[in-house]
Design an enzyme around this catalytic site. Structure first.
Site, mmCIF file in Angstrom:
data_model
loop_
_atom_site.group_PDB
_atom_site.id
_atom_site.type_symbol
_atom_site.label_atom_id
_atom_site.label_comp_id
_atom_site.label_asym_id
_atom_site.label_seq_id
_atom_site.Cartn_x
_atom_site.Cartn_y
_atom_site.Cartn_z
ATOM 1 N N GLU B 37 36.454 31.116 34.141
ATOM 2 C CA GLU B 37 36.131 32.262 35.109
ATOM 3 C C GLU B 37 36.811 33.455 34.744
ATOM 4 O OE1 GLU B 37 36.707 31.050 39.341
ATOM 5 O OE2 GLU B 37 35.532 33.018 40.009
ATOM 6 N N GLU B 43 44.368 39.286 39.519
ATOM 7 C CA GLU B 43 44.519 37.741 39.380
ATOM 8 C C GLU B 43 44.732 37.178 38.193
ATOM 9 O OE1 GLU B 43 41.439 35.470 41.398
ATOM 10 O OE2 GLU B 43 41.610 36.367 43.269
ATOM 11 N N ASP B 70 31.323 35.771 38.274
ATOM 12 C CA ASP B 70 31.675 35.919 39.863
ATOM 13 C C ASP B 70 31.254 37.497 40.011
ATOM 14 O OD1 ASP B 70 32.702 36.449 42.348
ATOM 15 O OD2 ASP B 70 33.982 34.675 42.291
ATOM 16 N N HIS B 73 34.237 39.706 41.523
ATOM 17 C CA HIS B 73 35.236 40.095 40.370
ATOM 18 C C HIS B 73 34.328 41.227 39.614
ATOM 19 C CE1 HIS B 73 38.224 37.522 41.691
ATOM 20 N NE2 HIS B 73 37.340 36.544 41.431
ATOM 21 N N HIS B 96 29.252 32.578 40.328
ATOM 22 C CA HIS B 96 29.939 32.532 41.823
ATOM 23 C C HIS B 96 29.274 33.816 42.323
ATOM 24 C CE1 HIS B 96 33.914 30.090 41.785
ATOM 25 N NE2 HIS B 96 32.687 29.188 42.068
ATOM 26 N N ARG B 102 34.139 39.957 50.443
ATOM 27 C CA ARG B 102 34.336 38.325 50.127
ATOM 28 C C ARG B 102 33.641 37.855 51.681
ATOM 29 N NH1 ARG B 102 38.844 36.135 46.174
ATOM 30 N NH2 ARG B 102 37.191 35.641 45.082
ATOM 31 N N GLU B 131 30.836 31.791 47.351
ATOM 32 C CA GLU B 131 31.802 31.873 47.884
ATOM 33 C C GLU B 131 32.260 32.960 48.771
ATOM 34 O OE1 GLU B 131 35.391 30.379 44.645
ATOM 35 O OE2 GLU B 131 35.073 32.580 44.581
#
Lengths: 181, 181
Positions: B37, B43, B70, B73, B96, B102, B131
């Site tokens: 990922e 992160e 994702d 990101h 994702h 979010r 997500e």
């Protein structure tokens, strides 16, 4: 600018309000304006959105405290690039222009046109500052604090000239659109 | 998922490649595929873009390692939501879907239409996972690790139904556009 480990507590938020009141009072006597920069969740757990900043301004209740918005952070936290500006209106006192990847303007995902139109709509007359980071010119500590792990440029002068043209173009186009609205 | 204090070192990256080779080899015997990922700078300091993940895949050189993208990101790190997908092509193995804040899909700044069109263009047939995070249902440790300081929803079922409709609508529209291209 580090990441917090938990949400802000009620006491922590109140401390911020109380401190700002004292600082604003002192600053007023020196004819200084305070701008509260709204930043993303990885840099603060206190003010991540314009709404939160406005609520804090209401509590601090000082004439010399304004909101400072930054497109880089807005891209992570806000619903879009227009509503927050309109919500702030005359309480918007300072603006940072940054791309989503913190590199060249136009090289990322941010809708700058929407942002410049919003500034025109509130008749914003304040400073517009460009921000970009590259560890080739920015000092190591700040680069690491800001998580600059890859360099998107190394010629600062070219970057600055490009940014100036990009911003002037966007701001002028928005002003024209507003004129002929 | 914490923020690193410095860029990845040459040795650190090589350790990752070597470990992935061993894990991929073991996983292959169990018929397991590994998805790497790509996450944002806060992160990881290793894989922030699809390009970086593809370079790592080349080095690991195993048939059962794929890229996992994702949108949350990508919104921070990539130039747009199409190029990275096209660049990955058949090496994109997992996806994702997350909004820029979010929360509810459509409540942020992400151009999902562009993303779904890109998936259609590479004829992506893999899983598409939604997500979203809210400390009302996500455990405290994970919420704090992900910097969830304000809750954008509390009804998980409504959120999930909305996301399913949003994604199905986007994927179907992209497939139709592709058909009639």
């Amino acid at each position: 600018m580090g990441k917090y480990n938990a949400p802000v507590t009620k006491k922590g938020r109140q401390n911020a309000v109380d401190s700002l009141k004292r600082i604003a009072d002192f600053a007023l006597k020196k004819d200084v304006t305070l701008g509260l920069e709204v930043v993303n969740r990885y840099e603060s757990n206190l003010l991540n959105t314009a709404s939160q900043a406005l609520a804090m301004l209401d509590e601090v209740n000082a004439p010399n405290v304004v909101v400072h918005l930054d497109t880089y952070h807005m891209n992570i936290e806000e619903s879009d690039f227009m509503q927050p500006i309109l919500e702030c209106g005359s309480r918007l006192g300072y603006v940072h222009i940054g791309e989503s990847n913190r590199g060249y303007l136009g090289s990322g995902t941010i809708d700058f046109s929407q942002f410049f139109h919003a500034l025109a709509m509130i008749d914003y007359k304040g400073v517009v500052t460009f921000e970009s980071f590259s560890s080739t010119v920015v000092n190591e500590q700040l680069s690491n604090a800001l998580a600059i792990w890859r360099n998107l440029w190394d010629d600062g002068m070219d970057l600055a000239k490009h940014a100036h043209e990009f911003m002037a173009g966007g701001i002028n186009a928005a002003a024209k659109a507003r004129e002929h609205h």
